[in-house]
Design a protein around this motif. Structure first.
Motif, mmCIF file in Angstrom:
data_model
loop_
_atom_site.group_PDB
_atom_site.id
_atom_site.type_symbol
_atom_site.label_atom_id
_atom_site.label_comp_id
_atom_site.label_asym_id
_atom_site.label_seq_id
_atom_site.Cartn_x
_atom_site.Cartn_y
_atom_site.Cartn_z
ATOM 1 N N ARG A 38 0.825 -1.208 0.000
ATOM 2 C CA ARG A 38 0.000 0.000 0.000
ATOM 3 C C ARG A 38 0.859 1.258 0.000
ATOM 4 O O ARG A 38 0.572 2.233 -0.705
ATOM 5 N N SER A 39 1.915 1.242 0.799
ATOM 6 C CA SER A 39 2.797 2.403 0.866
ATOM 7 C C SER A 39 3.443 2.678 -0.494
ATOM 8 O O SER A 39 3.533 3.830 -0.935
ATOM 9 N N ALA A 40 3.905 1.602 -1.160
ATOM 10 C CA ALA A 40 4.528 1.765 -2.476
ATOM 11 C C ALA A 40 3.518 2.277 -3.498
ATOM 12 O O ALA A 40 3.835 3.134 -4.331
ATOM 13 N N GLN A 41 2.276 1.780 -3.446
ATOM 14 C CA GLN A 41 1.244 2.218 -4.384
ATOM 15 C C GLN A 41 0.896 3.689 -4.178
ATOM 16 O O GLN A 41 0.722 4.432 -5.152
ATOM 17 N N GLU A 42 0.790 4.107 -2.907
ATOM 18 C CA GLU A 42 0.458 5.498 -2.624
ATOM 19 C C GLU A 42 1.572 6.431 -3.090
ATOM 20 O O GLU A 42 1.318 7.501 -3.644
ATOM 21 N N ARG A 43 2.820 6.023 -2.873
ATOM 22 C CA ARG A 43 3.955 6.848 -3.308
ATOM 23 C C ARG A 43 3.998 6.925 -4.833
ATOM 24 O O ARG A 43 4.230 7.998 -5.404
ATOM 25 N N GLU A 44 3.750 5.798 -5.503
ATOM 26 C CA GLU A 44 3.744 5.790 -6.968
ATOM 27 C C GLU A 44 2.634 6.684 -7.510
ATOM 28 O O GLU A 44 2.837 7.421 -8.486
ATOM 29 N N LYS A 45 1.456 6.640 -6.867
ATOM 30 C CA LYS A 45 0.334 7.483 -7.311
ATOM 31 C C LYS A 45 0.679 8.960 -7.175
ATOM 32 O O LYS A 45 0.404 9.770 -8.074
ATOM 33 N N ALA A 46 1.283 9.330 -6.033
ATOM 34 C CA ALA A 46 1.645 10.731 -5.810
ATOM 35 C C ALA A 46 2.671 11.201 -6.831
ATOM 36 O O ALA A 46 2.576 12.311 -7.372
ATOM 37 N N LEU A 47 3.669 10.360 -7.122
ATOM 38 C CA LEU A 47 4.683 10.722 -8.103
ATOM 39 C C LEU A 47 4.075 10.851 -9.494
ATOM 40 O O LEU A 47 4.439 11.740 -10.267
#
Length: 269
Positions: free
Chosen positions: A117-126
């Motif tokens: 989830r953390s990786a997905q949220e960071r990827e979405k923000a980027l």
């Protein structure tokens, strides 16, 4: 309009010498210089970070599947140690072993899920940040082309910012280059450089020539709109543009093609 224009329709610049930058207007009204070089560098960096987070997420998911439901995490190690230290003779049922295994599996799965989830949220923000910067850069390229257009300054009776509102959505940016589109969304190709997209000036001339109300925006078009002049000497040419033979001969091939296909243009001697 994201870029600031002066009263003459020219884009406003800040700075001195080769450090002059166009002024960008943010949604909240703030004005700031727009540095395209820094923007391109930032987009490249964000793409790299997004790729790294996506790859890390895929590795975590693959690793979880490889252990058949048990991740080699801290909780799983503690559970395994507990099993080693327990005297099997003291276990009341075989279900106790399964209970320990299930607890270890749940703990490992929760840890991997949280990391995913953390990786997905960071990827979405980027991705969102990258999209915004890309859109700003594309607006800069399109807006700058309208602001610097010689055709608009010499031929149109409207300023560059109004011309962009009319024709701006007919241009898109691919790999940093402008691609002009016709009314059906198909690319406009050059009449002289076969197989290549028309450049901004040639494409804009084609768009203006096909515009239903072009007489209202052309200088000296013979229409009743703003900036129009009646240059038709006879009743037969009312509402039409006139181009002298000398003017026609001095045009480039793209302009000649546009004039030749325009039923509202009359070539006179």
């Amino acid at each position: 309009m994201p870029f600031k224009f002066d009263a003459n329709g020219a884009i406003v610049l800040q700075g001195e010498g080769d450090k002059k930058l166009p002024v960008f207007i943010h949604p909240d009204g703030r004005e700031a210089p727009f540095d395209a070089d820094i923007t391109i560098t930032t987009i490249s960096r964000l793409n790299g970070e997004a790729k790294a987070h996506r790859e890390a997420k895929e590795v975590a998911e693959t690793k979880l599947k490889a252990f058949d439901g048990i991740e080699d995490g801290e909780a799983a190690r503690k559970a395994l140690e507990t099993i080693k230290n327990i005297d099997e003779g003291k276990l009341h049922t075989a279900g106790k072993v399964q209970e320990i295994r299930d607890a270890a599996t749940r703990s490992a799965q929760e840890a991997v899920a949280a990391a995913t989830r953390s990786a997905q949220e960071r990827e979405k923000a980027l991705t969102e940040q990258n999209t915004k910067l890309t859109n700003d850069l594309n607006n800069h390229i399109i807006g700058g082309s309208f602001a610097a257009s010689k055709f608009i300054g010499e031929k149109l009776a409207i300023p560059a910012d109004i011309a962009q509102k009319v024709f701006g959505d007919r241009f898109k940016v691919e790999s940093g280059k402008l691609v002009p589109l016709d009314a059906n969304g198909n690319p406009i190709f050059s009449a002289t450089r076969h197989g290549e997209h028309a450049d901004f000036e040639e494409a804009l001339q084609v768009m203006v020539n096909q515009y239903p109300n072009k007489e209202m925006i052309l200088k000296g078009s013979g229409a009743s709109g703003s900036g129009a002049k009646n240059n038709a000497p006879g009743a037969g040419n009312v509402g039409k543009k006139t181009v002298t033979r000398a003017q026609f001969d001095a045009m480039d091939p793209g302009q000649k093609a546009a004039v030749g296909s325009d039923a509202n243009t009359v070539i006179t001697d």
